[in-house]
Enzyme design. Sequence first.
Site, mmCIF file in Angstrom:
data_model
loop_
_atom_site.group_PDB
_atom_site.id
_atom_site.type_symbol
_atom_site.label_atom_id
_atom_site.label_comp_id
_atom_site.label_asym_id
_atom_site.label_seq_id
_atom_site.Cartn_x
_atom_site.Cartn_y
_atom_site.Cartn_z
ATOM 1 N N LYS A 171 -67.092 -45.683 -40.223
ATOM 2 C CA LYS A 171 -66.175 -44.871 -39.423
ATOM 3 C C LYS A 171 -65.425 -45.779 -38.459
ATOM 4 C CE LYS A 171 -69.143 -40.702 -39.174
ATOM 5 N NZ LYS A 171 -68.288 -39.759 -39.903
ATOM 6 N N ARG A 176 -75.629 -34.984 -47.140
ATOM 7 C CA ARG A 176 -75.980 -34.274 -48.387
ATOM 8 C C ARG A 176 -77.012 -35.060 -49.189
ATOM 9 N NH1 ARG A 176 -69.759 -34.350 -50.047
ATOM 10 N NH2 ARG A 176 -69.679 -34.387 -47.771
HETATM 11 N N1 BES Z 1 -71.578 -36.471 -39.782
HETATM 12 C C1 BES Z 1 -70.345 -36.386 -40.463
HETATM 13 C C2 BES Z 1 -69.621 -35.056 -40.258
HETATM 14 C C3 BES Z 1 -69.177 -34.753 -38.854
HETATM 15 C C4 BES Z 1 -67.911 -35.101 -38.427
HETATM 16 C C5 BES Z 1 -70.006 -34.079 -37.996
HETATM 17 C C6 BES Z 1 -67.513 -34.795 -37.141
HETATM 18 C C7 BES Z 1 -69.601 -33.771 -36.695
HETATM 19 C C8 BES Z 1 -68.352 -34.128 -36.280
HETATM 20 C C9 BES Z 1 -70.561 -36.567 -41.971
HETATM 21 O O1 BES Z 1 -71.630 -37.348 -42.353
HETATM 22 C C10 BES Z 1 -69.334 -37.210 -42.514
HETATM 23 O O2 BES Z 1 -69.067 -38.310 -42.142
HETATM 24 N N2 BES Z 1 -68.629 -36.481 -43.371
HETATM 25 C C11 BES Z 1 -67.447 -36.964 -43.967
HETATM 26 C C12 BES Z 1 -67.514 -36.625 -45.438
HETATM 27 C C13 BES Z 1 -66.488 -37.339 -46.264
HETATM 28 C C14 BES Z 1 -66.780 -38.821 -46.315
HETATM 29 C C15 BES Z 1 -66.535 -36.756 -47.650
HETATM 30 C C16 BES Z 1 -66.271 -36.264 -43.297
HETATM 31 O O3 BES Z 1 -66.402 -35.101 -42.914
HETATM 32 O O4 BES Z 1 -65.244 -36.897 -43.127
HETATM 33 ZN ZN ZN Z 2 -71.177 -39.432 -42.475
#
Ligand code: BES
Ligand code: ZN
Length: 490
Positions: free
Chosen positions: A269, A343
């Site tokens: 990220k 997931r």
């Molecule tokens: N933990 C994040 C989701 C999240 C984002 C929770 C903001 C709380 C606030 C999750 O693991 C993630 O990074 N999801 C990605 C999925 C994508 C890579 C398919 C997302 O939502 O961008």
């Molecule tokens: Zn993530």
Amino acid sequence: MTTFRTSTDPAREVAADLLIVPVVEGDGGAGLKETGLADAYAAARLTGKKGEDLLVPRRDHDRFAAANVLLVGIGPKDQVDVNSLRRSLAKAVAGVRRFPSVATTFAQAVPARQAADAVQAVVEAIDLGSYRFGRYKTAKDDGALAKVTVLVPSRADAKAMKRAARTGEIVGDAVGWARDLVNTPAGDLPPAEIAREAQKMAKQVGLTCKVWSENQLKQGGFGGILGVGKGSANPPRMIELRYTGAGKRTPIALTGKGIAFDSGGLSIKDAAGMETMKCDMGGAASILATMKVIAQLEPKINVIAAIPSAENMPSGTAQKPGDVITHRGGTTSEVLNTDAEGRLILADSLAFLAEQEPSCIVDTATLTGACMVALGADIAGAFGNDDALAQELVTAGAAVGEPIWQMPLWIEYKQLIESKVADVKNVGKRYGGAITAALFLSEFVGDTPWVHLDIAGPAFHESATDLGPAGATGVPVRALVRFVLDRAGA
Ligand code: BES
Ligand code: ZN
Ligand code: ZN
């Protein structure tokens, strides 16, 4: 620690530092006759609108015993219910934590037949609204709220009122604990530490607890938890909790995402995206807190929880985009984006729980940014393979003021997560990201009725809300507790 008591004393006779009184919009202050505060109300040109408040120190001629009165607008009478009272009171309480002893007539603002629910909500409001995360503040918090008197209708059943207050305390404490766990930075709460907290809690309230070590997870075939955890110096865990309140009856099953920190892994990220990622064990924290409440309230039901916890970090030992992992039960998945890690760990815990043949499984996870885009910061998305079960959670959420909205588990989109090399891949396309995430999870529950709550929005708030300060909210503990109690027929 706040201590609560209920009392049928007339509000006017209660000798507290502060008496908190609700003011209905549109009655011209008629509800204030008893305290003699109608003049203060008129002088300050109050209207009773939600959010309005006024602190009135006692004057010599006043007819009440409290040193101060806080008048709090609660909106028009026909819009007042237990949930709106909880919010109005919690918000007001945030500003008056300096008063050591407080009494309130808020529980009398709904019809007497709702008194028990109102008493519980009042206690919750005081706990939630006065919550602060003080662990790292060097200056001592001087907000006290040591003693709270909940004034109840004069003819109320004293025992029922006491019980409702006790329930409110149990729930309020557990939500505070869930908030503490989420607010605690990942540097001080790696998976092993979350597991230790769980063990401590289990011992305290009498739950069975087994913590799976990394080696045991290997032996058990938990490839998702291991894959996500292997980039971190802090090894993963799984926390298994059991509550038995109904002999040999089929249990219900709970799980929650316990990513101690989500850096994204090698699919890293950016800095801003990582700032709040200590919140990524919010699902796990809410299941722990729910189990704690269940153990204390002792409903006639059996509950098992399996909570996976790992830290998602990039390193020389981290899993790589393109890696294939084998989950508990044998299903394989292709990891194309290491940031879609929740997931992967839930796949294992869902498969493990499905093996136990529960009557249903509920999972909750800060799973996708896409769900936040769809529903905003306040509403959790519910996805599942059983509409009636999903509606049970929607109903439970509505009952306690934690909104949950059912979303489609659109089977046609399954093709978006078909993998060329494994059974399934861990990301779809950009659009519909919350749905494809839920579809991925659905692969691991077999025929078990299951619902997934995506709490990426409501688990953690960047600014204060009516129910608490910025940071962890403790959502969806109260909805889950309500769901379990409803299931138990309590
Ligand atoms: N933990 C994040 C989701 C999240 C984002 C929770 C903001 C709380 C606030 C999750 O693991 C993630 O990074 N999801 C990605 C999925 C994508 C890579 C398919 C997302 O939502 O961008
Ligand atoms: Zn993530
Ligand atoms: Zn995550």
